[in-house]
Design a protein around this motif. Structure first.
Motif, PDB file in Angstrom:
ATOM      1  N   ASP A 372       0.814  -1.217   0.000  1.00 21.61           N
ATOM      2  CA  ASP A 372       0.000   0.000   0.000  1.00 21.61           C
ATOM      3  C   ASP A 372       0.849   1.270   0.000  1.00 21.61           C
ATOM      4  N   PRO A 373       1.792   1.435   0.940  1.00 26.05           N
ATOM      5  CA  PRO A 373       2.595   2.664   0.897  1.00 26.05           C
ATOM      6  C   PRO A 373       3.524   2.727  -0.303  1.00 26.05           C
ATOM      7  N   GLU A 376       1.363   4.118  -2.998  1.00 27.18           N
ATOM      8  CA  GLU A 376       0.452   5.163  -2.535  1.00 27.18           C
ATOM      9  C   GLU A 376       0.584   6.448  -3.339  1.00 27.18           C
ATOM     10  N   ALA A 453       0.180   8.696   5.233  1.00 26.59           N
ATOM     11  CA  ALA A 453       0.586   7.706   4.236  1.00 26.59           C
ATOM     12  C   ALA A 453       1.831   8.099   3.462  1.00 26.59           C
ATOM     13  N   SER A 455       5.014   7.682   1.273  1.00 32.49           N
ATOM     14  CA  SER A 455       5.280   6.614   0.312  1.00 32.49           C
ATOM     15  C   SER A 455       6.749   6.631  -0.079  1.00 32.49           C
TER      16      SER A 455
END
Length: 611
Positions: A372-373, A376, A453, A455
């Motif tokens: 996910d990151p 992101e 978040a 990234s």
């Protein structure tokens, strides 16, 4: 996961070998393949070996080389490049050289600068006898833990928090600041803090240097600025390059004979499982790989089990599929088999149920965290109109050719910018004086601001990952198991930073295209989904509150922190619960369980391994 301890008397007083043996013997359950100690004047190192690769079977540490001594837990990425570099420098290394020995040779050749060329999962202590100097370091993402305690006379370091607690000089007074963080957000917000006033974490990407009575902590690695994206490569070039790097990241974590892996219906864990099957082939996959999937059977709607079965069937991979519901009561057992050194996440992290099951099969577990990151868009610097317009042709081509919507990631970013922040609820379940004294609301606000978040290599700055890594350590899981994370690979992260965000990162387009021939169509076309509903609320509505829930609230140890009547009232009316209130109650439960089970004194170690 091999375990180690180091003791350095800063005044020059010789190390007590009996104490070092005692601490090392206490690590034997984490490293069941042998223990060893090494002492020389004011320094002593202990090591408990957990063999996870052919190179580690050569002998029990600590490792000694020309006045240098190292004890640690080291797994290096890109061994071939490291070996070639050391051979060019005249070092006598070959394929049988362990990763710990490679670190020693690299230090002998380059000193502390060797850290610039090392990547992987590692924490270690290295004594330089000629310079009377101790170097300790932790990897860039903080996969491997490293703790230390410091008094006027002695410095103690270990990758085991439980081990440090056994040293008589360590202050084990509880930190109210850490308790406040736990009750506010469920984890420690300070990167170097633990629940004990006398013990600190060494932060990821940092080194500790102790010499001539001084201790200095320095950062040897900082997350890099985002690279300028390359716009010259064609679609096939990006996809092939990513797939090759991804397989290398997985392959570098497969230097073992058996492996366990998370498996879900999402892209991240399933891509790792598919890569394992591709690298090892059908026969080895059937015999040496086991996938583990948890699912909710009836509390909330859940597709994980069905999709995981499809993936496992495609690759002929054995699958351990288990429901979460039967495990709920056991999570709060009065006599747990293992007491973690800090409060654990428990039911809010049902992934933790996988650890003992994986350890029955292998010593290495691969996890899907990090996808996910890595892809992101929400936490990226602003995407300007020019960049979006430039990406539109590629987005349209990919959409038509692969029937995907690469603009979903852009839409996700836009929605995130418009979404109302998580509402701050009055801390009605906590003691008012404690809330005011420890600024609980401010702590939550600060964490939410940081939890934007990040990234790319900035993934390393998010405290969420550090807490998840630490809680996958044997101290918390209670089993000798090394957990590895292929998405947290510097080569992979730097590559993703170098490609245009659109269309490649939106909707994990690059990962989906790379896995097009390896995963079932329903998985490839599935959007990112969270858990439907609130499982603990559904559980309480179905079965009602249990006596142990109220017993936990009655413990004397938690009274300074909670409003017992307020929590009791909510438990009796579960229809009033939502995600935020369930999370708050869960933080209270896990703190209460930990305080209930926390040993009141240091435990004796089994010295039989030393004769």
């Amino acid at each position: 996961m091999s375990a180690f301890v180091a003791i350095l008397h800063r005044t020059g007083r010789p190390v007590d070998r009996r104490l070092l043996v005692h601490l090392t013997a206490g690590l034997a359950w984490r490293g069941p393949d042998g223990t060893g100690v090494w002492c020389e004047g004011p320094i002593g190192l202990g090591h408990a070996l957990l063999c996870t690769s052919p190179e580690t079977e050569r002998g029990i540490g600590p490792i000694v080389l020309d006045g240098l001594c190292l004890s640690g837990d080291v797994r290096l990425d890109d061994r071939e490049t490291v070996l070639a570099s050391l051979k060019a420098a005249g070092c006598p290394v070959d394929q049988s050289t362990s990763d710990g020995e490679l670190v020693l040779h690299a230090y002998r050749a380059r000193g502390d600068d060797c850290l610039d060329s090392l990547a992987g999962d590692f924490s270690f202590c290295l004594w330089d006898g000629k310079r009377h100097r101790l170097l300790a370091a932790r990897d860039q993402f903080g996969i491997m833990p490293l703790y230390f305690a410091e008094t006027e006379d002695v410095l103690i370091l270990s990758n085991s928090l439980l081990c440090l607690k056994e040293h008589p000089a360590v202050d084990l007074g509880l930190s109210e600041e850490a308790i406040a963080d736990h009750l506010a957000i469920g984890m420690s917000a300070r990167r170097d803090a633990t629940f004990y006033r006398g013990i600190r974490r060494l932060e990821n990407g940092c080194k500790l240097v102790a010499a001539t009575g001084t201790v200095e902590i320095l950062r040897y690695w900082t997350p890099s600025e985002r690279a300028v994206p390359s716009r010259t490569a064609h679609t096939a070039d990006h996809v092939e390059a990513f797939r090759e790097l991804f397989d290398r990241a997985v392959g570098d974590r497969l230097r073992c004979t058996r492996v366990a892996t998370d498996l879900s219906g999402g892209m991240d864990a399933s891509s790792i499982a598919a890569s394992v099957a591709t690298l090892w082939g059908p026969a080895a996959t059937r015999q040496a790989v086991r996938a583990h999937t948890f699912y909710f059977d009836h509390l909330v709607p859940d597709e994980e089990g069905r999709l995981a079965q499809m993936i496992a069937a495609q690759h002929d991979m054995p699958l351990d599929l288990f429901a979460i519901e039967p495990l709920l009561e056991a999570a709060f057992a009065l006599n747990p088999r293992h007491v973690a050194p800090e409060p654990a996440l428990g039911l809010l992290s049902p992934h933790d149920a996988i650890f003992p099951r994986a350890a029955d099969h292998a010593r290495v577990l691969l996890r899907g965290y990090g996808g996910d990151p890595l892809f992101e868009l929400v936490g990226m610097p602003s995407l300007g109109a020019t960049e979006i317009l430039r990406a539109l042709p590629d987005m349209a081509k990919l959409g038509l050719r692969h029937r995907r919507k690469p603009w979903n990631g852009l839409r996700q970013r836009w929605r995130a910018g418009r979404r109302e922040p998580w509402p701050l609820r009055p801390d009605s379940m906590l003691d008012r004086d404690f809330v005011r004294r420890e600024n609980i609301d401010d702590r939550r606000v600060a964490w939410l601001a940081q939890h934007a978040a990040p990234s790319g290599t900035a993934m390393a700055t998010n405290i969420l990952w550090r807490n998840l890594f630490d809680r996958a350590d044997a101290d918390f899981t209670g089993v000798p198991l090394q957990v590895r994370y292929p998405f947290f690979d510097l080569r992979l992260v730097r590559f993703i930073d170098s490609v245009p965000p659109l269309p490649w990162r939106g909707d994990k387009m690059l990962l989906r295209l790379a896995m097009a021939e390896r995963l079932p169509t329903p998985v490839l076309h599935r959007h990112k989904t969270g858990v439907a509903g609130v499982p603990i609320k559904a559980w309480l509505l179905r079965d009602g509150s249990k006596p142990w829930m109220f017993d936990l609230l009655a413990l004397d140890a938690v009274q300074p922190y909670i409003d017992r009547d307020a929590v009791t009232d909510l438990l009796r009316h579960p229809e009033c619960l939502d995600r935020a209130t369930v999370a708050q109650i869960h933080f209270i439960w896990t703190l209460a369980i930990w305080l209930r089970d926390l040993p009141s004194r240091r435990q004796p170690a089994d010295l039989s391994a030393f004769g």
